[in-house]
Design a protein around this motif. Structure first.
Motif, PDB file in Angstrom:
ATOM      1  N   THR A   9     -31.924 120.245 -13.591  1.00  0.00           N
ATOM      2  CA  THR A   9     -32.714 121.725 -13.881  1.00  0.00           C
ATOM      3  C   THR A   9     -32.024 122.265 -14.661  1.00  0.00           C
ATOM      4  O   THR A   9     -31.276 123.272 -14.784  1.00  0.00           O
ATOM      5  CB  THR A   9     -32.735 122.596 -11.737  1.00  0.00           C
ATOM      6  OG1 THR A   9     -31.402 122.735 -11.399  1.00  0.00           O
ATOM      7  CG2 THR A   9     -33.355 121.170 -11.263  1.00  0.00           C
ATOM      8  N   LEU A  10     -33.118 123.173 -14.835  1.00  0.00           N
ATOM      9  CA  LEU A  10     -33.182 124.784 -16.019  1.00  0.00           C
ATOM     10  C   LEU A  10     -33.526 125.972 -15.188  1.00  0.00           C
ATOM     11  O   LEU A  10     -34.830 125.893 -15.121  1.00  0.00           O
ATOM     12  CB  LEU A  10     -33.985 124.146 -17.133  1.00  0.00           C
ATOM     13  CG  LEU A  10     -33.153 123.050 -18.062  1.00  0.00           C
ATOM     14  CD1 LEU A  10     -33.826 122.705 -19.789  1.00  0.00           C
ATOM     15  CD2 LEU A  10     -32.111 123.246 -18.803  1.00  0.00           C
ATOM     16  N   TYR A  11     -33.040 126.661 -14.837  1.00  0.00           N
ATOM     17  CA  TYR A  11     -33.705 127.480 -13.811  1.00  0.00           C
ATOM     18  C   TYR A  11     -33.075 128.834 -14.013  1.00  0.00           C
ATOM     19  O   TYR A  11     -33.349 129.904 -13.494  1.00  0.00           O
ATOM     20  CB  TYR A  11     -33.568 126.923 -12.162  1.00  0.00           C
ATOM     21  CG  TYR A  11     -34.147 126.077 -11.452  1.00  0.00           C
ATOM     22  CD1 TYR A  11     -35.176 125.255 -12.804  1.00  0.00           C
ATOM     23  CD2 TYR A  11     -33.868 125.614 -10.820  1.00  0.00           C
ATOM     24  CE1 TYR A  11     -36.206 125.000 -11.881  1.00  0.00           C
ATOM     25  CE2 TYR A  11     -34.490 125.109  -9.927  1.00  0.00           C
ATOM     26  CZ  TYR A  11     -34.794 124.314 -10.293  1.00  0.00           C
ATOM     27  OH  TYR A  11     -35.948 123.310  -9.828  1.00  0.00           O
ATOM     28  N   GLN A  12     -32.121 128.717 -15.376  1.00  0.00           N
ATOM     29  CA  GLN A  12     -32.145 130.305 -15.771  1.00  0.00           C
ATOM     30  C   GLN A  12     -32.783 131.288 -16.246  1.00  0.00           C
ATOM     31  O   GLN A  12     -32.811 132.489 -15.978  1.00  0.00           O
ATOM     32  CB  GLN A  12     -30.673 129.581 -16.533  1.00  0.00           C
ATOM     33  CG  GLN A  12     -29.803 129.198 -16.417  1.00  0.00           C
ATOM     34  CD  GLN A  12     -29.001 127.795 -15.666  1.00  0.00           C
ATOM     35  OE1 GLN A  12     -30.642 127.919 -16.921  1.00  0.00           O
ATOM     36  NE2 GLN A  12     -28.616 127.461 -15.382  1.00  0.00           N
ATOM     37  N   GLU A  13     -33.708 130.558 -17.137  1.00  0.00           N
ATOM     38  CA  GLU A  13     -35.106 131.542 -17.448  1.00  0.00           C
ATOM     39  C   GLU A  13     -36.484 130.305 -17.488  1.00  0.00           C
ATOM     40  O   GLU A  13     -36.212 129.491 -17.321  1.00  0.00           O
ATOM     41  CB  GLU A  13     -34.490 131.257 -19.178  1.00  0.00           C
ATOM     42  CG  GLU A  13     -34.033 130.060 -19.971  1.00  0.00           C
ATOM     43  CD  GLU A  13     -34.259 130.872 -22.056  1.00  0.00           C
ATOM     44  OE1 GLU A  13     -34.292 130.086 -22.080  1.00  0.00           O
ATOM     45  OE2 GLU A  13     -32.984 131.133 -21.796  1.00  0.00           O
ATOM     46  N   LYS A  14     -37.230 130.971 -18.046  1.00  0.00           N
ATOM     47  CA  LYS A  14     -38.552 130.504 -17.293  1.00  0.00           C
ATOM     48  C   LYS A  14     -38.842 129.964 -18.725  1.00  0.00           C
ATOM     49  O   LYS A  14     -38.739 130.326 -20.043  1.00  0.00           O
ATOM     50  CB  LYS A  14     -39.928 131.558 -17.097  1.00  0.00           C
ATOM     51  CG  LYS A  14     -39.488 131.996 -15.874  1.00  0.00           C
ATOM     52  CD  LYS A  14     -41.006 133.345 -15.526  1.00  0.00           C
ATOM     53  CE  LYS A  14     -40.686 133.627 -13.611  1.00  0.00           C
ATOM     54  NZ  LYS A  14     -41.552 134.119 -13.516  1.00  0.00           N
ATOM     55  N   PRO A  15     -40.090 128.559 -18.832  1.00  0.00           N
ATOM     56  CA  PRO A  15     -40.400 128.641 -17.639  1.00  0.00           C
ATOM     57  C   PRO A  15     -39.157 127.443 -17.031  1.00  0.00           C
ATOM     58  O   PRO A  15     -38.518 126.709 -17.854  1.00  0.00           O
ATOM     59  CB  PRO A  15     -41.039 127.327 -18.278  1.00  0.00           C
ATOM     60  CG  PRO A  15     -40.781 126.790 -19.890  1.00  0.00           C
ATOM     61  CD  PRO A  15     -40.333 127.565 -20.224  1.00  0.00           C
ATOM     62  N   TYR A  16     -38.739 127.165 -15.566  1.00  0.00           N
ATOM     63  CA  TYR A  16     -38.318 126.825 -14.863  1.00  0.00           C
ATOM     64  C   TYR A  16     -38.718 125.457 -15.331  1.00  0.00           C
ATOM     65  O   TYR A  16     -39.906 125.163 -15.052  1.00  0.00           O
ATOM     66  CB  TYR A  16     -38.502 126.776 -13.387  1.00  0.00           C
ATOM     67  CG  TYR A  16     -38.606 128.609 -13.464  1.00  0.00           C
ATOM     68  CD1 TYR A  16     -37.073 128.956 -13.956  1.00  0.00           C
ATOM     69  CD2 TYR A  16     -38.949 129.031 -12.500  1.00  0.00           C
ATOM     70  CE1 TYR A  16     -36.619 130.741 -13.452  1.00  0.00           C
ATOM     71  CE2 TYR A  16     -38.543 130.671 -12.018  1.00  0.00           C
ATOM     72  CZ  TYR A  16     -37.660 131.463 -12.477  1.00  0.00           C
ATOM     73  OH  TYR A  16     -37.769 132.411 -12.083  1.00  0.00           O
ATOM     74  N   ARG A  17     -38.131 124.216 -15.245  1.00  0.00           N
ATOM     75  CA  ARG A  17     -37.523 123.201 -16.096  1.00  0.00           C
ATOM     76  C   ARG A  17     -36.433 121.976 -14.753  1.00  0.00           C
ATOM     77  O   ARG A  17     -35.433 122.957 -14.841  1.00  0.00           O
ATOM     78  CB  ARG A  17     -37.396 123.369 -17.211  1.00  0.00           C
ATOM     79  CG  ARG A  17     -38.588 124.081 -18.402  1.00  0.00           C
ATOM     80  CD  ARG A  17     -38.082 123.539 -19.619  1.00  0.00           C
ATOM     81  NE  ARG A  17     -37.588 124.325 -19.449  1.00  0.00           N
ATOM     82  CZ  ARG A  17     -36.432 125.025 -20.296  1.00  0.00           C
ATOM     83  NH1 ARG A  17     -36.304 124.465 -21.541  1.00  0.00           N
ATOM     84  NH2 ARG A  17     -35.844 126.484 -20.158  1.00  0.00           N
ATOM     85  N   LEU A  18     -37.564 120.867 -14.732  1.00  0.00           N
ATOM     86  CA  LEU A  18     -37.191 119.875 -14.045  1.00  0.00           C
ATOM     87  C   LEU A  18     -36.751 118.915 -14.863  1.00  0.00           C
ATOM     88  O   LEU A  18     -38.258 118.338 -15.968  1.00  0.00           O
ATOM     89  CB  LEU A  18     -37.464 119.149 -12.738  1.00  0.00           C
ATOM     90  CG  LEU A  18     -37.160 117.731 -11.698  1.00  0.00           C
ATOM     91  CD1 LEU A  18     -35.897 118.045 -11.665  1.00  0.00           C
ATOM     92  CD2 LEU A  18     -37.745 117.545 -11.235  1.00  0.00           C
ATOM     93  N   VAL A  19     -35.984 118.031 -15.606  1.00  0.00           N
ATOM     94  CA  VAL A  19     -35.696 116.907 -16.796  1.00  0.00           C
ATOM     95  C   VAL A  19     -34.931 115.754 -16.097  1.00  0.00           C
ATOM     96  O   VAL A  19     -34.163 116.519 -15.167  1.00  0.00           O
ATOM     97  CB  VAL A  19     -34.631 117.812 -18.072  1.00  0.00           C
ATOM     98  CG1 VAL A  19     -34.862 117.062 -19.176  1.00  0.00           C
ATOM     99  CG2 VAL A  19     -35.438 119.420 -18.235  1.00  0.00           C
ATOM    100  N   ILE A  20     -35.965 114.621 -16.274  1.00  0.00           N
ATOM    101  CA  ILE A  20     -35.659 113.614 -16.182  1.00  0.00           C
ATOM    102  C   ILE A  20     -35.263 112.810 -16.986  1.00  0.00           C
ATOM    103  O   ILE A  20     -36.612 113.033 -17.762  1.00  0.00           O
ATOM    104  CB  ILE A  20     -36.352 112.733 -15.317  1.00  0.00           C
ATOM    105  CG1 ILE A  20     -37.171 114.021 -13.636  1.00  0.00           C
ATOM    106  CG2 ILE A  20     -36.203 111.900 -14.429  1.00  0.00           C
ATOM    107  CD1 ILE A  20     -38.419 113.326 -13.389  1.00  0.00           C
ATOM    108  N   ASP A  21     -34.603 112.455 -16.712  1.00  0.00           N
ATOM    109  CA  ASP A  21     -34.251 110.775 -17.789  1.00  0.00           C
ATOM    110  C   ASP A  21     -33.720 109.938 -17.692  1.00  0.00           C
ATOM    111  O   ASP A  21     -33.478 109.744 -17.036  1.00  0.00           O
ATOM    112  CB  ASP A  21     -32.579 111.090 -18.478  1.00  0.00           C
ATOM    113  CG  ASP A  21     -32.212 112.419 -19.867  1.00  0.00           C
ATOM    114  OD1 ASP A  21     -33.314 112.599 -20.905  1.00  0.00           O
ATOM    115  OD2 ASP A  21     -31.603 113.471 -19.434  1.00  0.00           O
ATOM    116  N   PHE A  22     -35.073 108.974 -18.225  1.00  0.00           N
ATOM    117  CA  PHE A  22     -35.126 107.480 -17.844  1.00  0.00           C
ATOM    118  C   PHE A  22     -35.105 106.838 -19.192  1.00  0.00           C
ATOM    119  O   PHE A  22     -34.770 106.750 -20.358  1.00  0.00           O
ATOM    120  CB  PHE A  22     -36.581 107.625 -17.560  1.00  0.00           C
ATOM    121  CG  PHE A  22     -37.524 108.340 -16.625  1.00  0.00           C
ATOM    122  CD1 PHE A  22     -38.065 109.161 -16.765  1.00  0.00           C
ATOM    123  CD2 PHE A  22     -38.046 107.633 -15.709  1.00  0.00           C
ATOM    124  CE1 PHE A  22     -38.972 109.865 -16.236  1.00  0.00           C
ATOM    125  CE2 PHE A  22     -38.758 107.792 -14.803  1.00  0.00           C
ATOM    126  CZ  PHE A  22     -39.234 109.746 -14.236  1.00  0.00           C
TER     127      PHE A  22
END
Ligand code: ZN
Length: 431
Positions: free
Chosen positions: A46-59
């Protein structure tokens, strides 16, 4: 030609594909489901330090066939799902942009009858405009009886599927809404819909919501299916601590349990215990009372259903459905008919029949509470005394005898004058 030559090695390396993406917002969370061609090989952060908050998935070892346009439109939580530069040529990186930080659960689900391999992302957080639990009735002198109505399945769990392709989850939501409408018209009752849209709710959450709404009765609405098209008719189920004792019952138990797994629910009912899974004595004691009440309610509902539809079973059936295991709330599961029977599937799809089902279930519930009134509700109000007029009796004589007034008797019986006839039946109001 050069481009495709360059692209070729990457595509050759990717053995797995993301075939579709589905987003299911519900009041408490948004579920994102990636349909995969094979078991997903993934990592996420997750990237929750700054907006936009993001959940990153690597397939890993994966390419994307699914479109990402218009995803998340319905969810307050998911803004959008987009691609980003992958870690290596053979993989795919997807970014879920979120309105707020969410404690995401990311897990793979294996293929089953309905779906192939999936990667599921559960994002807790307000995702649709919330429909709160039943209003507080503390300020009312007589509280209303609250009926929690649980439309089975929902979202990525379609329930049973009819021969014409109709989903149980859609039919039961319509019946549930019609039933809520009937109940809310009754000044003595109010309805609380556990599921208000097309999303999945974990079984433990369904019963928790009913408890939070202070429900007096929990009704789970379903439509049946069987492996052959012949069986038809409605049936009503109550919780048993023993396993179902007939073939169809066992099959149904297994099916509803299966659908619970299909939704990726965290809780799994233990099946290795021959005497059911309710082992704690205290829990059992709480259950006994609500199970007995559930049985009476089931009988009352069956009687009414029997007037508008064929019954598959004329007595309440007992099985250990997970959705019925709520201590202190009498719980009933209603199979409204067999969606696997072509004629009944058509019937279940008709608005007229859905309304009939709703009305008869409502009437059954009302009859149950009339016979088993709960203290502090309208149903527990003392019933008016009936009096058959005899020779020589007048309104003033009766008013005196029953400690009431002439006006009160007149008003209660819609009388304008004061003439009485011998044999006339009067209701004497209690206050
Ligand atoms: Zn069902």
């Amino acid at each position: 030609m050069l481009m495709s030559a360059l692209a070729w090695p990457a595509q050759a390396m990717a053995n797995i594909s993301i075939d579709s993406v589905r987003v299911w917002p519900s009041p408490d969370k948004t579920r994102v489901v990636f349909d995969m061609s094979a078991a997903p090989d993934f990592t996420y952060f997750t990237l929750y330090q700054e907006k936009p908050y993001r959940l990153v998935i690597d397939f890993k070892n994966t390419n994307r066939k699914a479109s990402l346009t218009n995803l998340g439109e319905e969810s307050l939580l998911v803004h959008k799902i987009r691609t980003s530069t992958p870690k290596d040529a053979g993989s795919t990186r997807l970014v879920i942009e979120l309105a707020e930080k969410s404690d995401a659960k990311v897990f793979a689900l294996p293929a089953n009858d309905t779906y192939g391999n999936r990667l599921v992302v559960d994002l807790p957080g307000k995702s649709v405009k919330r429909s709160g639990p039943a209003k507080s009735v503390a300020e009312l002198k007589e509280r209303k009886v609250t009926i929690a109505i649980d439309a089975g399945h929902g979202g990525d769990d379609p329930g049973s599927v009819g021969p014409s392709g109709n989903y149980e989850k859609h039919i039961v939501l319509k019946v549930a809404r019609a039933l809520a409408e009937q109940i809310n018209k009754d000044p003595a009752m109010q309805a609380y819909l556990v599921r208000t849209g097309d999303y999945y709710v974990d079984h433990g959450i369904r019963t928790q919501k009913a408890r939070d709404a202070k429900a007096d009765l929990f009704l789970s609405i379903h439509a049946d299916a069987f492996t052959s098209p012949q069986p038809n008719g409605a049936s009503v189920w109550v919780l048993s601590k023993r396993r179902a004792n007939n073939e169809l019952g066992r099959w149904l138990e297994a099916k509803e349990r299966h659908s619970e797994l299909l939704g990726g629910a965290a809780e799994i009912v233990q099946t290795n215990d021959t005497d059911g899974y309710l082992t704690q004595t205290l829990f059992d004691m709480q259950m006994d009372n609500s199970m007995a009440s559930g049985y009476s309610a089931a009988e009352a509902i069956l009687n009414e259903l029997g007037t508008i539809t064929k019954l598959h079973k004329h007595k309440p059936q007992a099985a250990s459905f997970a959705v019925l295991t709520s201590p202190n709330v009498p719980s009933v599961l209603i199979e409204t008919g067999f969606i696997s029977n072509p004629a009944e599937e058509r019937n279940l799809m008709s608005n007229q029949h859905q309304q009939k089902l709703a009305r008869s279930i409502y009437q059954g519930v009302r009859n149950y509470f009339m016979r088993n009134p709960i203290d502090g509700t309208v149903f527990a109000r003392p019933q008016p005394t009936r009096h058959v007029v005899k020779s020589g009796e007048s309104l003033s004589v009766l008013a005196q005898r029953y400690n009431t007034s002439v006006r009160a008797i007149q008003r209660h019986n819609n009388m304008s004058g004061s003439v009485l006839h011998i044999g006339q039946v009067l209701e004497i109001p209690s206050t």
